[in-house]
Scaffold this motif. Structure first.
Motif, PDB file in Angstrom:
ATOM      1  N   THR A 266       0.823  -1.211   0.000  1.00 27.08           N
ATOM      2  CA  THR A 266       0.000   0.000   0.000  1.00 27.08           C
ATOM      3  C   THR A 266       0.857   1.262   0.000  1.00 27.08           C
ATOM      4  O   THR A 266       0.582   2.210  -0.735  1.00 27.08           O
ATOM      5  N   ARG A 267       1.910   1.278   0.811  1.00 32.83           N
ATOM      6  CA  ARG A 267       2.753   2.473   0.892  1.00 32.83           C
ATOM      7  C   ARG A 267       3.396   2.778  -0.460  1.00 32.83           C
ATOM      8  O   ARG A 267       3.486   3.955  -0.864  1.00 32.83           O
ATOM      9  N   PHE A 268       3.823   1.762  -1.193  1.00 31.06           N
ATOM     10  CA  PHE A 268       4.447   2.000  -2.491  1.00 31.06           C
ATOM     11  C   PHE A 268       3.422   2.362  -3.565  1.00 31.06           C
ATOM     12  O   PHE A 268       3.801   2.908  -4.609  1.00 31.06           O
ATOM     13  N   CYS A 269       2.137   2.073  -3.317  1.00 31.91           N
ATOM     14  CA  CYS A 269       1.114   2.546  -4.260  1.00 31.91           C
ATOM     15  C   CYS A 269       1.021   4.068  -4.252  1.00 31.91           C
ATOM     16  O   CYS A 269       0.681   4.677  -5.272  1.00 31.91           O
ATOM     17  N   ALA A 270       1.286   4.667  -3.109  1.00 34.45           N
ATOM     18  CA  ALA A 270       1.225   6.129  -2.980  1.00 34.45           C
ATOM     19  C   ALA A 270       2.614   6.720  -3.165  1.00 34.45           C
ATOM     20  O   ALA A 270       3.156   7.393  -2.287  1.00 34.45           O
ATOM     21  N   THR A 271       3.213   6.422  -4.323  1.00 31.79           N
ATOM     22  CA  THR A 271       4.482   7.023  -4.708  1.00 31.79           C
ATOM     23  C   THR A 271       4.354   7.579  -6.120  1.00 31.79           C
ATOM     24  O   THR A 271       3.447   7.200  -6.873  1.00 31.79           O
ATOM     25  N   VAL A 272       5.263   8.453  -6.471  1.00 29.19           N
ATOM     26  CA  VAL A 272       5.217   9.086  -7.789  1.00 29.19           C
ATOM     27  C   VAL A 272       5.264   8.043  -8.900  1.00 29.19           C
ATOM     28  O   VAL A 272       4.540   8.132  -9.903  1.00 29.19           O
ATOM     29  N   GLU A 273       6.091   7.015  -8.730  1.00 27.49           N
ATOM     30  CA  GLU A 273       6.317   6.061  -9.815  1.00 27.49           C
ATOM     31  C   GLU A 273       5.262   4.975  -9.926  1.00 27.49           C
ATOM     32  O   GLU A 273       5.239   4.247 -10.927  1.00 27.49           O
ATOM     33  N   ALA A 274       4.398   4.824  -8.940  1.00 28.48           N
ATOM     34  CA  ALA A 274       3.368   3.794  -9.020  1.00 28.48           C
ATOM     35  C   ALA A 274       2.471   4.041 -10.229  1.00 28.48           C
ATOM     36  O   ALA A 274       1.983   5.157 -10.420  1.00 28.48           O
ATOM     37  N   PRO A 275       2.202   3.015 -11.059  1.00 29.11           N
ATOM     38  CA  PRO A 275       1.467   3.202 -12.307  1.00 29.11           C
ATOM     39  C   PRO A 275      -0.051   3.216 -12.106  1.00 29.11           C
ATOM     40  O   PRO A 275      -0.782   2.448 -12.735  1.00 29.11           O
ATOM     41  N   ILE A 276      -0.514   4.067 -11.200  1.00 33.94           N
ATOM     42  CA  ILE A 276      -1.944   4.210 -10.956  1.00 33.94           C
ATOM     43  C   ILE A 276      -2.303   5.691 -10.972  1.00 33.94           C
ATOM     44  O   ILE A 276      -1.436   6.561 -10.820  1.00 33.94           O
ATOM     45  N   HIS A 277      -3.582   5.978 -11.144  1.00 35.24           N
ATOM     46  CA  HIS A 277      -4.048   7.354 -11.322  1.00 35.24           C
ATOM     47  C   HIS A 277      -3.835   8.175 -10.050  1.00 35.24           C
ATOM     48  O   HIS A 277      -3.954   7.669  -8.932  1.00 35.24           O
ATOM     49  N   ASP A 278      -3.550   9.461 -10.238  1.00 36.02           N
ATOM     50  CA  ASP A 278      -3.322  10.343  -9.086  1.00 36.02           C
ATOM     51  C   ASP A 278      -4.532  10.413  -8.159  1.00 36.02           C
ATOM     52  O   ASP A 278      -4.378  10.606  -6.947  1.00 36.02           O
ATOM     53  N   ASP A 279      -5.746  10.267  -8.706  1.00 35.27           N
ATOM     54  CA  ASP A 279      -6.931  10.310  -7.848  1.00 35.27           C
ATOM     55  C   ASP A 279      -6.972   9.123  -6.880  1.00 35.27           C
ATOM     56  O   ASP A 279      -7.462   9.244  -5.753  1.00 35.27           O
ATOM     57  N   ILE A 280      -6.469   7.983  -7.311  1.00 42.35           N
ATOM     58  CA  ILE A 280      -6.384   6.819  -6.424  1.00 42.35           C
ATOM     59  C   ILE A 280      -5.336   7.080  -5.348  1.00 42.35           C
ATOM     60  O   ILE A 280      -5.546   6.775  -4.162  1.00 42.35           O
ATOM     61  N   LYS A 281      -4.213   7.638  -5.744  1.00 43.41           N
ATOM     62  CA  LYS A 281      -3.176   7.959  -4.758  1.00 43.41           C
ATOM     63  C   LYS A 281      -3.697   8.957  -3.723  1.00 43.41           C
ATOM     64  O   LYS A 281      -3.428   8.812  -2.518  1.00 43.41           O
ATOM     65  N   ARG A 282      -4.448   9.954  -4.184  1.00 41.32           N
ATOM     66  CA  ARG A 282      -5.013  10.927  -3.241  1.00 41.32           C
ATOM     67  C   ARG A 282      -6.010  10.260  -2.293  1.00 41.32           C
ATOM     68  O   ARG A 282      -6.102  10.623  -1.108  1.00 41.32           O
ATOM     69  N   ALA A 283      -6.763   9.294  -2.807  1.00 38.60           N
ATOM     70  CA  ALA A 283      -7.710   8.570  -1.946  1.00 38.60           C
ATOM     71  C   ALA A 283      -6.965   7.812  -0.849  1.00 38.60           C
ATOM     72  O   ALA A 283      -7.436   7.752   0.301  1.00 38.60           O
ATOM     73  N   LEU A 284      -5.819   7.249  -1.175  1.00 41.71           N
ATOM     74  CA  LEU A 284      -5.020   6.552  -0.169  1.00 41.71           C
ATOM     75  C   LEU A 284      -4.487   7.534   0.876  1.00 41.71           C
ATOM     76  O   LEU A 284      -4.511   7.255   2.083  1.00 41.71           O
ATOM     77  N   VAL A 285      -4.023   8.681   0.428  1.00 38.99           N
ATOM     78  CA  VAL A 285      -3.506   9.700   1.347  1.00 38.99           C
ATOM     79  C   VAL A 285      -4.609  10.205   2.276  1.00 38.99           C
ATOM     80  O   VAL A 285      -4.382  10.438   3.470  1.00 38.99           O
ATOM     81  N   ASN A 286      -5.807  10.369   1.741  1.00 40.15           N
ATOM     82  CA  ASN A 286      -6.911  10.947   2.515  1.00 40.15           C
ATOM     83  C   ASN A 286      -7.596   9.936   3.433  1.00 40.15           C
ATOM     84  O   ASN A 286      -8.368  10.322   4.317  1.00 40.15           O
ATOM     85  N   ALA A 287      -7.331   8.647   3.229  1.00 38.88           N
ATOM     86  CA  ALA A 287      -8.007   7.617   4.014  1.00 38.88           C
ATOM     87  C   ALA A 287      -7.421   7.527   5.421  1.00 38.88           C
ATOM     88  O   ALA A 287      -6.244   7.811   5.644  1.00 38.88           O
ATOM     89  N   SER A 288      -8.245   7.102   6.353  1.00 37.91           N
ATOM     90  CA  SER A 288      -7.785   6.838   7.715  1.00 37.91           C
ATOM     91  C   SER A 288      -7.634   5.341   7.908  1.00 37.91           C
ATOM     92  O   SER A 288      -7.991   4.538   7.029  1.00 37.91           O
ATOM     93  N   GLU A 289      -7.131   4.962   9.067  1.00 42.10           N
ATOM     94  CA  GLU A 289      -6.970   3.540   9.365  1.00 42.10           C
ATOM     95  C   GLU A 289      -8.294   2.799   9.430  1.00 42.10           C
ATOM     96  O   GLU A 289      -8.326   1.567   9.405  1.00 42.10           O
ATOM     97  N   ARG A 290      -9.409   3.538   9.491  1.00 41.86           N
ATOM     98  CA  ARG A 290     -10.738   2.916   9.552  1.00 41.86           C
ATOM     99  C   ARG A 290     -11.383   2.788   8.177  1.00 41.86           C
ATOM    100  O   ARG A 290     -12.525   2.313   8.080  1.00 41.86           O
ATOM    101  N   ASP A 291     -10.676   3.198   7.142  1.00 42.01           N
ATOM    102  CA  ASP A 291     -11.279   3.252   5.810  1.00 42.01           C
ATOM    103  C   ASP A 291     -10.936   2.061   4.932  1.00 42.01           C
ATOM    104  O   ASP A 291     -10.867   2.169   3.698  1.00 42.01           O
ATOM    105  N   THR A 292     -10.715   0.908   5.555  1.00 40.55           N
ATOM    106  CA  THR A 292     -10.651  -0.340   4.781  1.00 40.55           C
ATOM    107  C   THR A 292     -11.733  -1.265   5.316  1.00 40.55           C
ATOM    108  O   THR A 292     -12.274  -1.053   6.404  1.00 40.55           O
TER     109      THR A 292
END
Length: 333
Positions: free
Chosen positions: A199-225
């Protein structure tokens, strides 16, 4: 940093990027390896063994450091050609194989003949011991906090990691719930000799996923899974979104449900499309509770260097509180 894992895998820091479907591509794996960790390509992200060979070649153009390939073995009525994928890895000269899912026993001898180091991901000590007996070189032990499939025992890393380190002779890699240097320090203190992060490497510049997904990971709390597939005893942890809400609600209906009822919601191609389009509610987004610790989207280089510095400071701080000479702790790290 020197542990049996850094020596086994030929890397500078005991930090591994776990194999992740649709995410473990050359862009991410090469960036992690260049940063001093171990990047990992995901074999089944590629549609054919031939495509995997091309992806390995592409990764090798991006890094001269060691990297590995993940091969996840799952029960299926129409399984992919696992052995052909393994042949592509061996023929390409990759020296590290991460296996997950079912036991890799059928492929261990061939991988060893190919001079590969095998890291098997497990969710219980009993499965880790079985993997050790079968000849793997290291075990990545996945706690209940992790993204993906945490097994059915529901044992968190704080208990599972030291249990595995005590039971096994081969090195243990801590996986699940780790996002920073404090987590790396804790894993080392618990007896692990490295960490695996997805999960931590998904929220990196080089991860091949959309920035909106990365922002969702950043904005999520530990209760959001939340946990899906519980009723099928194939538990998975994903980011809470409209799709996972619907899956959980369907599973919890009186009388339960058949998998066919939720299959259109959880199909892998739907999740892949969501990762690429940025539609957070478009499909399953696999993520661990560690999203509560993810606060930014750094480069892999910045993340790894920050983790190493945080780890050393966390160990030194703990040493001061425990009355241990700080120099001794830093020398050990």
């Amino acid at each position: 940093m020197k542990t049996r894992i850094t020596q086994l895998l030929g890397i500078r820091y005991p930090i591994i990027q776990g194999g992740m479907q649709w995410v473990g591509t050359a862009e991410l794996a090469s960036a992690v390896s260049n940063a001093g960790g171990l990047g990992v390509l995901t074999a089944l992200t590629q549609p054919t063994p031939e495509a995997l060979a091309r992806e390995i070649a592409r990764c090798r153009e991006m890094t001269d450091q060691p990297f590995g390939v993940n091969l996840t073995i799952l029960p299926s009525a129409k399984p992919p050609p696992y052995e052909a994928y393994l042949d592509a890895v061996i023929d390409s000269g990759v020296r590290v194989l991460e296996t997950a899912g079912n036991s890799p026993v059928a492929f261990i001898e061939k991988a060893k003949r190919g001079h590969m180091r095998i890291v098997h991901k497990c969710t219980s000590v009993r499965h880790a011991l079985s993997a050790e007996r079968n000849g793997v070189d290291a075990v990545s032990i996945d706690g209940f906090e992790c993204a993906g499939h945490p097994g059915e025992d529901d044992v968190a890393g704080l208990v599972l990691i030291p249990l595995a380190a005590r039971a096994l002779r081969i090195p243990v890699i801590a996986s699940g719930g780790i996002a920073d240097g404090r987590g790396l320090a804790a894993a080392l203190a618990l007896g692990a000799e490295g960490v695996n992060m997805g999960t931590r490497f998904c929220a990196t510049v080089e991860a091949p996923i959309h920035d909106d997904i990365k922002r969702a990971l950043v904005n999520a709390s530990e209760r959001d899974t939340q946990l899906i597939f519980r009723s099928f005893r194939n538990t998975g942890r994903v980011l809470k979104n409209a799709i996972s809400d619907q899956v959980v609600a369907t599973e919890r209906r009186p009388g339960g449900c058949e998998f066919a009822e939720i299959h259109p919601l959880v199909a892998g191609q739907r999740g892949r499309a969501a990762l690429h389009s940025g539609d957070v509610d478009g499909g399953l987004v696999w993520a661990g509770q560690v999203v509560g610790l993810v606060n930014d989207v750094p480069t892999c280089e910045a993340l790894v260097q920050r983790m190493v510095a945080e780890c050393q400071e966390a160990l030194a701080s703990a040493a001061r509180r425990a009355g241990v000479p700080e120099a001794a702790v830093l020398q050990e790290a």
